[in-house]
Design an enzyme around this catalytic site. Structure first.
Site, PDB file in Angstrom:
ATOM      1  N   CYS A  20       0.849  -1.184   0.000  1.00 48.04           N
ATOM      2  CA  CYS A  20       0.000   0.000   0.000  1.00 48.04           C
ATOM      3  C   CYS A  20       0.888   1.238   0.000  1.00 48.04           C
ATOM      4  O   CYS A  20       2.084   1.149  -0.260  1.00 48.04           O
ATOM      5  CB  CYS A  20      -0.993  -0.027   1.163  1.00 48.04           C
ATOM      6  SG  CYS A  20      -0.291   0.223   2.802  1.00 48.04           S
ATOM      7  N   ARG A  26      -3.377  -0.430   5.410  1.00 46.50           N
ATOM      8  CA  ARG A  26      -3.992  -1.526   4.671  1.00 46.50           C
ATOM      9  C   ARG A  26      -3.095  -2.747   4.511  1.00 46.50           C
ATOM     10  O   ARG A  26      -3.520  -3.880   4.775  1.00 46.50           O
ATOM     11  CB  ARG A  26      -4.460  -1.040   3.293  1.00 46.50           C
ATOM     12  CG  ARG A  26      -5.568  -0.007   3.388  1.00 46.50           C
ATOM     13  CD  ARG A  26      -5.877   0.636   2.063  1.00 46.50           C
ATOM     14  NE  ARG A  26      -4.809   1.575   1.703  1.00 46.50           N
ATOM     15  CZ  ARG A  26      -4.801   2.303   0.598  1.00 46.50           C
ATOM     16  NH1 ARG A  26      -5.782   2.184  -0.288  1.00 46.50           N
ATOM     17  NH2 ARG A  26      -3.814   3.148   0.356  1.00 46.50           N
ATOM     18  N   ASP A 139      -8.267   4.201   1.504  1.00 42.80           N
ATOM     19  CA  ASP A 139      -7.187   4.452   2.452  1.00 42.80           C
ATOM     20  C   ASP A 139      -7.814   5.078   3.696  1.00 42.80           C
ATOM     21  O   ASP A 139      -8.361   6.176   3.637  1.00 42.80           O
ATOM     22  CB  ASP A 139      -6.160   5.402   1.849  1.00 42.80           C
ATOM     23  CG  ASP A 139      -4.940   5.600   2.728  1.00 42.80           C
ATOM     24  OD1 ASP A 139      -4.967   5.193   3.908  1.00 42.80           O
ATOM     25  OD2 ASP A 139      -3.955   6.165   2.231  1.00 42.80           O
TER      26      ASP A 139
END
Length: 175
Positions: A20, A26, A139
């Site tokens: 990520c 994440r 996000d």
């Protein structure tokens, strides 16, 4: 899932890298979830799981506290994570590189020196048909605790779907 070309002989584990933006939200979630699934299934030796970032902002840092908290609420331990940046020279050793949004996938494919490595890059939501049309995992960094929990739920569903695709071959020792 189209199987990527193996990176080495069949005795080696299947290598997955979750990537990520900063490696504090994440990707650590997905790494912890997939590792837990592998351990519960007795396949931890058949999978090598890591995570990384496209950027270097958080290298060496722990996962975001909201990530650690969301994982803990779901029964996972994310406390040992330390962020690192993805190194494109790792592509040949990896079997699958999982991105969380199209921007990250584009960056990773641009970093891949070979076409075969570009094909190793996949979006996480591709593995869960009910979520695939969304394409991107949001996000949660600039959001609240509830968003971290929601994002973890998406990651769990998609990572479980990925594991269901990998597990039969891993059990048979097929890469």
């Amino acid at each position: 899932m189209t199987r990527p070309e193996p990176a080495g002989d069949a005795a080696q584990p299947f290598r997955v890298s979750f990537v990520c933006t900063g490696n504090i939200c994440r990707s650590p979630m997905a790494e912890v979830v997939l590792r837990s699934l592998a351990e519960r299934s007795g396949l931890e030796h058949a999978l090598a799981i890591e995570s990384a970032a496209t950027g270097d902002w958080h290298v060496g840092e722990r996962a975001d506290q909201r990530t650690i908290d969301a994982l803990a609420r779901a029964g996972y331990d994310g406390s040992r994570h330390r962020a690192r940046q993805f190194d494109p020279s790792e592509f040949p050793a990896l079997d699958l590189v999982v991105a969380f949004d199209r921007g990250q996938a584009r960056i990773l494919r641009n970093w891949a020196a070979r076409i075969i490595d570009q094909h190793k890059v996949r979006l996480l939501l591709e593995f869960e048909p009910e979520l695939a049309t969304l394409q991107d995992v949001p996000d949660p960094y600039y959001s609240d605790e509830a968003t971290f929990d929601r994002v973890l739920g998406m990651i769990e569903r998609s990572t479980q779907a990925l594991f269901r695709q990998l597990a039969p071959a891993l059990r048979q020792g097929i890469r």
